[in-house]
Enzyme design. Sequence first.
Site, short mmCIF file in Angstrom:
data_model
loop_
_atom_site.label_atom_id
_atom_site.label_comp_id
_atom_site.label_asym_id
_atom_site.label_seq_id
_atom_site.Cartn_x
_atom_site.Cartn_y
_atom_site.Cartn_z
N ARG A 1 -28.55 -13.53 27.94
CA ARG A 1 -29.66 -14.44 28.24
C ARG A 1 -30.93 -13.67 27.87
O ARG A 1 -31.15 -12.58 28.39
CB ARG A 1 -29.69 -14.81 29.71
CG ARG A 1 -30.94 -15.62 30.08
CD ARG A 1 -31.23 -15.60 31.57
NE ARG A 1 -30.21 -16.27 32.36
CZ ARG A 1 -29.96 -15.97 33.64
NH1 ARG A 1 -30.63 -15.00 34.24
NH2 ARG A 1 -29.05 -16.61 34.30
N ASP B 1 -28.17 -10.80 36.37
CA ASP B 1 -29.62 -10.90 36.15
C ASP B 1 -30.18 -9.50 35.89
O ASP B 1 -29.60 -8.51 36.32
CB ASP B 1 -30.32 -11.44 37.42
CG ASP B 1 -30.17 -12.95 37.57
OD1 ASP B 1 -29.73 -13.63 36.63
OD2 ASP B 1 -30.52 -13.45 38.67
C1 FAD Z 1 -33.06 -19.34 33.25
C2 FAD Z 1 -33.97 -18.19 33.45
C3 FAD Z 1 -33.46 -17.00 33.92
C4 FAD Z 1 -34.29 -15.88 34.10
N1 FAD Z 1 -33.74 -14.68 34.47
C5 FAD Z 1 -34.54 -13.59 34.54
C6 FAD Z 1 -34.00 -12.29 34.81
O1 FAD Z 1 -32.79 -12.10 35.01
N2 FAD Z 1 -34.86 -11.25 34.87
C7 FAD Z 1 -36.21 -11.40 34.65
O2 FAD Z 1 -36.94 -10.41 34.67
N3 FAD Z 1 -36.74 -12.62 34.41
C8 FAD Z 1 -35.95 -13.71 34.35
N4 FAD Z 1 -36.51 -14.93 34.08
C9 FAD Z 1 -37.98 -15.11 34.15
C10 FAD Z 1 -38.65 -14.83 32.82
O3 FAD Z 1 -38.54 -13.46 32.51
C11 FAD Z 1 -40.14 -15.22 32.87
O4 FAD Z 1 -40.79 -14.50 33.86
C12 FAD Z 1 -40.39 -16.69 33.12
O5 FAD Z 1 -39.43 -17.50 32.49
C13 FAD Z 1 -41.80 -17.08 32.62
O6 FAD Z 1 -41.90 -16.98 31.23
P1 FAD Z 1 -41.83 -18.28 30.28
O7 FAD Z 1 -41.47 -17.83 28.92
O8 FAD Z 1 -40.85 -19.23 30.85
O9 FAD Z 1 -43.22 -18.97 30.33
P2 FAD Z 1 -44.65 -18.43 30.81
O10 FAD Z 1 -44.94 -17.13 30.13
O11 FAD Z 1 -44.76 -18.52 32.29
O12 FAD Z 1 -45.58 -19.53 30.20
C14 FAD Z 1 -45.87 -19.59 28.78
C15 FAD Z 1 -46.33 -20.98 28.41
O13 FAD Z 1 -45.25 -21.89 28.56
C16 FAD Z 1 -45.73 -23.14 29.03
N5 FAD Z 1 -45.17 -23.38 30.38
C17 FAD Z 1 -44.60 -22.47 31.21
N6 FAD Z 1 -44.20 -23.04 32.35
C18 FAD Z 1 -44.54 -24.34 32.25
C19 FAD Z 1 -44.42 -25.46 33.12
N7 FAD Z 1 -43.83 -25.36 34.31
N8 FAD Z 1 -44.87 -26.65 32.68
C20 FAD Z 1 -45.47 -26.78 31.47
N9 FAD Z 1 -45.62 -25.74 30.62
C21 FAD Z 1 -45.18 -24.56 31.00
C22 FAD Z 1 -47.24 -23.02 29.08
O14 FAD Z 1 -47.75 -23.42 27.84
C23 FAD Z 1 -47.45 -21.53 29.28
O15 FAD Z 1 -48.70 -21.08 28.88
C24 FAD Z 1 -35.68 -16.02 33.84
C25 FAD Z 1 -36.19 -17.22 33.36
C26 FAD Z 1 -35.37 -18.29 33.15
C27 FAD Z 1 -35.96 -19.55 32.59
#
Ligand code: FAD
Length: 283
Positions: free
Chosen positions: A160, A109
């Site tokens: 990733r 990660d």
């Molecule tokens: C598998 C995985 C591994 C990760 N590993 C790391 C890592 O190693 N290091 C790190 O810094 N970060 C990690 N992250 C976190 C990542 O960096 C983001 O902080 C997190 O995924 C939020 O960004 P997002 O793009 O998912 O959506 P967001 O920016 O939270 O949301 C954007 C839009 O997506 C839609 N949305 C989001 N969530 C939902 C929901 N629950 N239901 C409906 N609509 C929704 C909405 O329209 C929202 O406005 C990881 C994320 C994932 C999925």
Amino acid sequence: MKLPFALARRFVAAETFEETIPKIKTINESGIKVTLDLLGENVKEKTTADDTVQIYKQLLNKIHEAGLKSTISIKLTMLGMDIDQEYCKKNLFDLLELAEKLNSFVRIDMEASDYTQQTIDIFKEAFEKYGKHVGIVIQAYLHRTKKDIPELAELGADIRLCKGAYKEPESVALQDMEDIRKAFKQYAKILLEKTDYPRIATHDDELINFVKNYTKTENISKDRFEFQMLYGLREETMEQLVKDGYNARIYVPYGTMWFPYFKRRLMERKENIFFVLKTMFKK
Ligand SMILES: Cc1cc2nc3c(=O)[nH]c(=O)nc-3n(C[C@H](O)[C@H](O)[C@H](O)COP(=O)(O)OP(=O)(O)OC[C@H]3O[C@@H](n4cnc5c(N)ncnc54)[C@H](O)[C@@H]3O)c2cc1C
């Protein structure tokens, strides 16, 4: 004061591996793979880091024995990065020896930007030695990713791609969501063109649809990449992706040290706070 685990239950599978197994099985049964994360970060004592390595090894063995479709995700600060870089590398390699033997996989990660360079350095050495058994995470919001993505893609690294979850200053990371999305799309294109199997980690429909459309127009087949989401979020979307023929993996965190992970989930989306409040007030 220890907060009750019930608060985190939506985002964290369980506090023990034994309780997590049935949840992994259910996810696997719906055609979705898992990457399992034992929660914890910023270990300061060698004894704790040593114990963590042993627990991770047991995890790899137990996943193998139980026939679960799951890899593991780890944080280098859990393996002693704050104590000493060489020591941390030794711990990672120790774990990777077993992952190689079991034909499994360890994802490193990405943590806050103070650790990015060290993480990439250690990853590169690990990749040279253990190849397809190790992967890294790159955060689209970091300015430095402009340089890191092409370099790591050229190496053929297993990456990733996510937006980035830590609060970073403007000098280090993009702050505006539209800019982050634009960067994410650009990096996703590079990874889809240059690497064998990129992992697209987001819950954001705009980015999911972008990847679906881009791969369709470029004739990149659905088995050349996977979507990843976090446990407890957008389950129906994941199931639909699988029905539509895409590969999908859920990041399943478990363990007693869930608070920092839980806090990041609350900070990044106000709806997540409402879910937790609902849990608190549910009789
Ligand atoms: C598998 C995985 C591994 C990760 N590993 C790391 C890592 O190693 N290091 C790190 O810094 N970060 C990690 N992250 C976190 C990542 O960096 C983001 O902080 C997190 O995924 C939020 O960004 P997002 O793009 O998912 O959506 P967001 O920016 O939270 O949301 C954007 C839009 O997506 C839609 N949305 C989001 N969530 C939902 C929901 N629950 N239901 C409906 N609509 C929704 C909405 O329209 C929202 O406005 C990881 C994320 C994932 C999925």
